[in-house]
Every structure is written in structure tokens, then in C-alpha cells.
Write a protein that holds these residues in place. Structure first.
Motif, PDB file in Angstrom:
ATOM      1  N   PHE A  78      69.740   9.085 -39.800  1.00  0.00           N
ATOM      2  CA  PHE A  78      68.868   8.845 -38.648  1.00  0.00           C
ATOM      3  C   PHE A  78      69.387   9.565 -37.404  1.00  0.00           C
ATOM      4  N   GLN A  79      70.717   9.608 -37.236  1.00  0.00           N
ATOM      5  CA  GLN A  79      71.286  10.372 -36.125  1.00  0.00           C
ATOM      6  C   GLN A  79      70.927  11.849 -36.261  1.00  0.00           C
ATOM      7  N   MET A  80      71.001  12.375 -37.482  1.00  0.00           N
ATOM      8  CA  MET A  80      70.667  13.780 -37.712  1.00  0.00           C
ATOM      9  C   MET A  80      69.219  14.075 -37.349  1.00  0.00           C
ATOM     10  N   GLY A  90      67.901  20.684 -27.951  1.00  0.00           N
ATOM     11  CA  GLY A  90      68.847  19.681 -28.420  1.00  0.00           C
ATOM     12  C   GLY A  90      69.363  18.774 -27.334  1.00  0.00           C
ATOM     13  N   GLN A  91      69.362  19.245 -26.076  1.00  0.00           N
ATOM     14  CA  GLN A  91      69.860  18.419 -24.984  1.00  0.00           C
ATOM     15  C   GLN A  91      68.962  17.216 -24.722  1.00  0.00           C
ATOM     16  N   ASP A  92      67.741  17.222 -25.256  1.00  0.00           N
ATOM     17  CA  ASP A  92      66.841  16.078 -25.097  1.00  0.00           C
ATOM     18  C   ASP A  92      67.053  15.014 -26.163  1.00  0.00           C
ATOM     19  N   ALA A  93      67.905  15.270 -27.138  1.00  0.00           N
ATOM     20  CA  ALA A  93      68.147  14.321 -28.223  1.00  0.00           C
ATOM     21  C   ALA A  93      68.994  13.146 -27.733  1.00  0.00           C
ATOM     22  N   PRO A  94      68.860  11.975 -28.358  1.00  0.00           N
ATOM     23  CA  PRO A  94      67.956  11.655 -29.476  1.00  0.00           C
ATOM     24  C   PRO A  94      66.529  11.420 -28.991  1.00  0.00           C
ATOM     25  N   VAL A  95      65.574  11.724 -29.861  1.00  0.00           N
ATOM     26  CA  VAL A  95      64.168  11.596 -29.506  1.00  0.00           C
ATOM     27  C   VAL A  95      63.500  10.541 -30.370  1.00  0.00           C
ATOM     28  N   VAL A  96      62.378  10.052 -29.873  1.00  0.00           N
ATOM     29  CA  VAL A  96      61.524   9.177 -30.674  1.00  0.00           C
ATOM     30  C   VAL A  96      60.864  10.034 -31.745  1.00  0.00           C
ATOM     31  N   LEU A  97      60.905   9.573 -32.970  1.00  0.00           N
ATOM     32  CA  LEU A  97      60.441  10.389 -34.088  1.00  0.00           C
ATOM     33  C   LEU A  97      58.948  10.197 -34.313  1.00  0.00           C
ATOM     34  N   ARG A 130      75.721  20.091 -34.998  1.00  0.00           N
ATOM     35  CA  ARG A 130      75.382  19.401 -33.751  1.00  0.00           C
ATOM     36  C   ARG A 130      74.687  18.066 -34.030  1.00  0.00           C
ATOM     37  N   SER A 131      73.864  18.039 -35.069  1.00  0.00           N
ATOM     38  CA  SER A 131      73.145  16.800 -35.368  1.00  0.00           C
ATOM     39  C   SER A 131      74.071  15.700 -35.868  1.00  0.00           C
ATOM     40  N   LEU A 132      75.222  16.079 -36.400  1.00  0.00           N
ATOM     41  CA  LEU A 132      76.176  15.103 -36.931  1.00  0.00           C
ATOM     42  C   LEU A 132      77.295  14.770 -35.949  1.00  0.00           C
ATOM     43  N   ALA A 133      77.450  15.601 -34.919  1.00  0.00           N
ATOM     44  CA  ALA A 133      78.634  15.537 -34.067  1.00  0.00           C
ATOM     45  C   ALA A 133      78.521  14.451 -33.006  1.00  0.00           C
ATOM     46  N   VAL A 134      79.695  14.040 -32.547  1.00  0.00           N
ATOM     47  CA  VAL A 134      79.830  13.234 -31.340  1.00  0.00           C
ATOM     48  C   VAL A 134      80.661  14.068 -30.369  1.00  0.00           C
ATOM     49  N   TYR A 135      80.590  13.729 -29.087  1.00  0.00           N
ATOM     50  CA  TYR A 135      81.183  14.586 -28.075  1.00  0.00           C
ATOM     51  C   TYR A 135      82.330  13.900 -27.351  1.00  0.00           C
ATOM     52  N   ASP A 136      83.350  14.692 -27.062  1.00  0.00           N
ATOM     53  CA  ASP A 136      84.555  14.197 -26.408  1.00  0.00           C
ATOM     54  C   ASP A 136      84.384  14.332 -24.903  1.00  0.00           C
ATOM     55  N   ARG A 137      84.163  13.206 -24.249  1.00  0.00           N
ATOM     56  CA  ARG A 137      84.081  13.202 -22.786  1.00  0.00           C
ATOM     57  C   ARG A 137      85.359  12.603 -22.191  1.00  0.00           C
ATOM     58  N   ALA A 158      74.167   7.436 -29.887  1.00  0.00           N
ATOM     59  CA  ALA A 158      73.512   8.719 -29.669  1.00  0.00           C
ATOM     60  C   ALA A 158      74.549   9.816 -29.580  1.00  0.00           C
ATOM     61  N   PRO A 159      74.183  11.056 -29.959  1.00  0.00           N
ATOM     62  CA  PRO A 159      75.144  12.153 -29.923  1.00  0.00           C
ATOM     63  C   PRO A 159      75.729  12.407 -28.556  1.00  0.00           C
TER      64      PRO A 159
END
Length: 608
Positions: A78-80, A90-97, A130-137, A158-159
């Protein structure tokens, strides 16, 4: 979806307008009219509604695709799809499907986008990362603690959520192949197809800050192993027997071996983009192929009767697919089972594996000898896969046989490859087997690979062609050699008592008791290329536990082998019936001529 940025003069369309236009373009060019009609019907039957908006939920998608709960992969899928639905923004993700977002998902997951966007698999690989990744902030939230973001929580977020994690593989340190500032080529190609390249935004976080949590990737790998043999419109529930008992444990072990190709889970909790882009083209070119038939389920509605014609007559039923009724693997070997078969399909096309492999030789059944190997394997005139499994021998060796084997090898200068005692190696060979007297055989498509405890494929060099040698006495060193210089008959005996091992090589001794795999990274490779991830020298010496050879091919190849066996049996029987020494020379000669052993210019003892 977020509102796009427009230029000062306001002439540029919004991202919503461009996404709508791209969805229409994909729908028209990537689906047939019947597929599009089916897709509409499937979406309508599955969708939930809120404020007149139709959309798909996580459990709805998981239930429709029949993703087993025991794998824990539903939230990852579902994250993908929530990310892919935002394509190309992609910057608008996650989106309503919604309906248009699911068009994006199905087109990308089934690779139908290539009908519109002429881009290769590498672009899709980055998109899937990118669809599977999480980001290091973490650099922006120094007070956050890594333990607050356990892997089981990451898969539900969310990613773009805040993350913190430890450093990745050492191979990331020197990685500067353009990934950090690399544009998303697939998104750029999509916008270019709409003549809207100037709308591309760089609002997405740098990909260098992203990583895939190891636990998430393992769950996804287990699902990919399960769906690898999936046929068009085949139900995933048909493979439920692989999710119980020993089969499930084997699925987990195989996933661990594959995960080890990407990351050392003891040192790093996540997989970085450089590892992903390095490992997949070499060792897993078909890793995501199973997504194609899985997501094509959205293009087939069970509510539509495809047998009806416009004149209301009934169309003839389609011819039965006999392959679907055949087992994926005719018989299970000591090494090869359904999980390992799926593992092989990640770098060998599945069409040549599933329902196509035949066990030609098993040491446990036919005996561990080169003679029985030759009898069982040499008549197969199609590609073969050799698999060998064993356990490492101690250093220094303890038993007499172990010492004798080690004495044949050069002194061990390299450490073991790891802590695991069990190792599994293999070779894919497109040419038929034969005994070698002076030089090796094989083609540039020959593959040397390891399946356990780390999955890795070593591709053949186009310069050094010491691919395969099968040597029997009186050769100075007899056995099976892959990636080693050919042990020429007798002439090397006076020069060295040691077997000459290649830089990246596998050698099995003539008794099939012991083997050795060598990875001399320092030398720069030989007949097979060095590892791109394990940049170190190592050597595994092991006692052979199982050895088997599988033939790739169908009934035609099996019939050809059967005919050659029958011919050899007739020849052997003819020789047994020759009654020499009776004193009747003419009768003996007649019998030899009937057997085809003499005649014309042949001498009595010649077969040539």
C-alpha cells in the motif's frame, strides 16, 4: 493531490491537470478497450466512497490481490502504490488512490508505461526504490531517537515522515554515481510526453537521504518469491501450500539470503539507493517481474462474460493450458525446492524454469562420481543448472580426507566469507556438457552464482574464457572447474602439485567430496567478474553434502535425451553380445561390422 506551482504568467497547467492528462494518455495507449472496460468495472466494484470521491483502501487492495496476511506485506504494498499513484509528481505522495491514480499504479507495476515512455528498467527500479523508501530527517531533528522509529512502524507511515537511522553499507561511502542529484528520468519522460517539462519540480527529498528498512524489504522479498511463478490471471491462493510448516521456514531463509545481497542487517538497518542500483542489475534483473501478472488482475473483471459474442452465440472455449496443470517443479531435489526455484527466477527467465526443469543427476541417488555424472548429464542437449551445497571444513583441516584435499590446494590466504557454515553455489551453462582435454568450454552467458548465505551472481568475462572444465584421469588434477585455468593432462604434474584456482572460481574434486569457492578481489577478476558489493578477498572450502544438475527444457529435450540413452544402450548390448575368441575370425568380423565397430577403413579397435 497537491496543487502544482504555476509560472508568473499563469500559463502553465497545474499538476492535477497534468496528472489527469497523463492518466488519459496511459489509459488509451497502454490498455486495450476491453482491458480498460474491465479495469473500470473492477475499480467500481472495489471502491469505497467519501464525499463523492471513489477510492481504494489498503485492506481492499490486499484482499483483491490475495496477499497473505502471514507475510505482513500488505502495508508495504500500500505504501508503494500510494507513492506510484502520484506519478510523475512523487513529492505529492502519498495520494488517495482514485481511478486515475490506480491507472498510474497498474501501468507502472505491469511495465506497460514502456508503450508511452521509452525508458529502461533502471528508471523503474529507482521509482520502486522511492516507493519503498523512508527518509532520514535526523539532521533536522537531532533530539529524535532512532528507537522511536522501529521497522514495524515505518511500514505504516507515509514516505515523507521523519526518520533516523544508522549508516549504511561501506559501499555507500564512495558512491557518487549521480544518484544524489539524479533527476527521476521516468517522471521527466512523462512530462516531456505532455510537453510540460518546465513543470518538473525538485521538491522531493534527495534520494541519498532515503533507505528501505531491512525488515520491510525482507517481507517484500518473501512476497516476490511467492508470486514469481504467477501466471496471467492465476490466483495467488493456489500457492498457499508454500506458507505452512517447513515451506514457510524455507521461504524465510531464502529471503534472508537474498536480503544479505543488499545489506548486512547486523551493521545497517536499511538499504540505500547505491546498493539497490548496484545489486539489482547484476544479481536480480527479474526481481520485480512477478508484479506484472499480479497487478494485471485489475484488468480482468469477473463480472464480464468474455464468452459472449454480439450475436448472442457462445464462443468456443479456449484451448486448455496443459502447463497450468503441471507442477511448478516436477520433483523436489535435495537443494532445489520451490523457494530456491523462485530465487533462481530472479536472475534466470522464469519461462525457462517453472514447469521446465528436470532432475538429470543427483549425487544422493546416482552416486558421487564423475562417471555417474557423465552418464546422466552429457546427453542433455539444452541448458543446465548445477547446484552444490555443503558445509565449511575447519582450518586447519581435522580429518585425513580434509587434509588430503587441502594439500592439493594452494595455501589458504583468504578468510571465510562469513560466519554461516552452510554454503550453496551453482552454475548456469547454456552449452551441453563434455569432457575437456585441452581447453575449457562455455559461452559468455555462463553464470557462476552463490545462493546461500548470500545471494550473488558472477557474470562471465568476454576476455578470459576459462569457464568450465570437466577433466578425468590421467589429467594431473581431475574434477569440475569453473573459472579455473584448464588443468592440462600430465604436463602440469611436474610443475606444481597444487590445483590452479581462478580469481573468481568454483572447484569440485573428482570424488565430489569437497569443493572450494575463491573470490580473489585483489587480482581484479578472471573468467568471472568480481563482486560489486563484497569488495574483499575470501575463500570457502567445504565438504559437499548435495550435488545435483537440472536440465532446462521441455518434452523435446527429454525425448532427445531418451533417444541418445536408448542408442547407447543398444551399442552396449551389441558389444556384450560379440563373442570373440571362438577361432572363427570371419564370424567375429561379421559381428563387429554389425555392431558398427569396424568396416570401411576402420580398424578393429577403433570407434572413430
Amino acid at each position: 493531490m497537491g496543487q502544482g506551482q504555476s509560472s508568473d504568467n499563469g500559463n502553465h497547467p497545474t499538476t492535477e491537470q497534468l496528472s489527469h492528462e497523463l492518466a488519459l494518455k496511459f489509459a488509451k495507449r497502454c490498455f486495450t478497450p476491453l482491458e480498460l472496460y474491465s479495469f473500470q468495472d473492477v475499480f467500481k466494484s472495489l471502491a469505497d466512497h467519501q464525499n463523492s470521491i471513489a477510492y481504494l483502501k489498503e485492506d481492499t487492495i490486499a484482499r483483491f490481490l490475495e496477499i497473505p496476511d502471514i507475510l505482513g506485506a500488505s502495508s508495504i504494498i500500500f505504501q508503494m502504490v500510494s507513492y506510484l499513484g502520484a506519478f510523475p509528481f512523487g513529492q505529492d505522495a502519498p495520494v488517495v488512490l482514485g481511478f486515475e491514480q490506480m491507472i498510474m499504479v497498474v501501468v507502472i507495476m505491469t511495465q506497460r508505461y514502456q508503450r508511452v515512455l521509452k525508458k529502461g528498467n533502471r528508471d523503474r527500479t529507482k521509482l520502486l526504490f522511492r516507493s519503498l523508501a523512508v527518509y532520514d530527517r535526523g539532521s533536522h531533528n537531532e533530539d529524535e531517537k532512532p528507537e522511536e522509529h522501529a521497522a514495524d512502524k515505518q511500514s505504516h507511515e507515509a514516505p515523507s515522515a521523519s526518520r533516523s537511522h544508522a549508516a549504511g553499507f561501506a559501499i555507500d561511502d564512495a558512491a557518487n554515481d549521480g544518484d544524489d542529484e539524479d533527476d527521476d528520468d521516468l517522471a521527466l519522460a512523462a512530462l516531456e510526453s505532455l510537453d510540460a517539462i518546465e513543470v518538473f519540480r525538485h521538491g522531493d527529498a534527495p534520494i541519498s537521504q532515503a533507505s528501505i528498512p531491512s525488515d520491510n524489504l525482507k517481507k517484500l522479498i518473501m512476497l516476490l518469491l511467492l508470486i514469481a511463478p504467477l501466471g496471467i490471471q492465476e490466483s495467488l491462493a493456489r500457492h498457499s501450500e508454500r506458507l505452512v510448516g517447513d515451506q514457510l521456514e524455507g521461504l524465510r531463509r531464502t529471503a534472508d539470503n537474498i536480503l544479505a545481497a543488499f545489506v548486512n542487517v547486523e551493521k545497517s538497518p536499511g538499504v540505500k539507493i547505491h546498493q539497490f542500483n548496484t545489486v539489482i542489475p547484476i544479481s536480480f534483473p527479474y526481481l520485480f517481474t512477478g508484479f506484472n501478472p499480479l497487478f494485471e488482475h485489475f484488468l480482468f473483471s469477473k463480472n464480464i462474460d468474455f464468452t459472449k459474442r454480439k450475436d448472442s452465440s457462445t464462443a468456443p472455449p479456449p484451448p486448455p493450458n496443459h502447463l497450468e496443470n503441471q507442477p511448478l517443479l516436477a520433483q523436489t531435489g535435495e537443494i532445489l525446492d520451490l523457494n530456491v526455484l523462485s530465487q533462481l527466477s530472479f536472475f534466470l527467465p522464469g519461462g525457462t524454469l517453472f514447469r521446465q526443469l528436470r532432475l538429470l543427476y543427483s549425487g544422493g541417488d546416482a552416486g558421487f562420481s564423475m562417471g555417474s555424472f557423465e552418464t546422466k548429464v552429457f546427453n542433455w542437449r539444452a541448458p543446465t543448472i548445477l547446484l552444490v551445497a555443503g558445509n565449511r571444513i575447519s582450518e586447519p583441516p581435522e580429518g585425513g580426507q580434509e587434509r588430503a584435499f587441502s594439500d592439493r590446494l594452494p595455501p589458504k590466504r583468504f578468510p571465510d566469507s562469513g560466519k554461516s557454515s552452510r554454503v550453496v553455489f551453482g552454475v548456469y551453462l547454456s552449452q551441453h556438457w563434455r569432457q575437456t582435454h585441452k581447453e575449457c568450454f562455455g559461452e559468455t552467458d555462463t553464470l557462476l552464482f552463490q545462493l546461500e548465505p548470500v545471494h550473488e551472481v558472477f557474470h562471465a568475462s568476454s576476455i578470459n574464457k576459462d569457464y568450465v572444465a570437466f577433466t578425468k584421469p590421467p589429467t594431473a588434477h581431475s574434477g569440475l572447474f569453473f573459472g579455473c585455468p584448464h588443468p592440462k593432462a600430465k604436463q602440469t604434474a611436474g610443475l606444481s602439485s597444487h590445483v590452479s584456482l581462478g580469481a573468481v572460481s568454483l572447484m569440485l574434486d573428482s570424488s565430489f567430496e569437497f569443493g572450494v569457492f575463491t573470490h580473489n578481489y585483489t587480482s581484479g577478476g578472471g573468467a568471472f567478474h568480481n563482486s560489486e558489493t563484497r569488495k574483499a578477498d575470501f575463500q570457502d572450502r567445504f565438504e559437499i553434502e548435495s550435488l545435483e544438475v537440472w536440465g532446462c527444457g521441455g518434452d523435446a529435450e527429454a525425448e532427445q535425451q531418451r533417444q541418445r540413452w536408448a542408442w547407447e544402450e543398444r551399442e552396449a548390448e551389441a558389444r556384450r553380445r560379440v563373442n570373440l575368441g571362438t577361432g572363427d575370425i570371419e564370424a567375429d568380423r561379421a559381428l563387429l561390422e554389425m555392431a558398427g565397430l569396424i568396416g570401411g577403413n576402420r580398424s578393429g579397435g577403433s570407434m572413430s
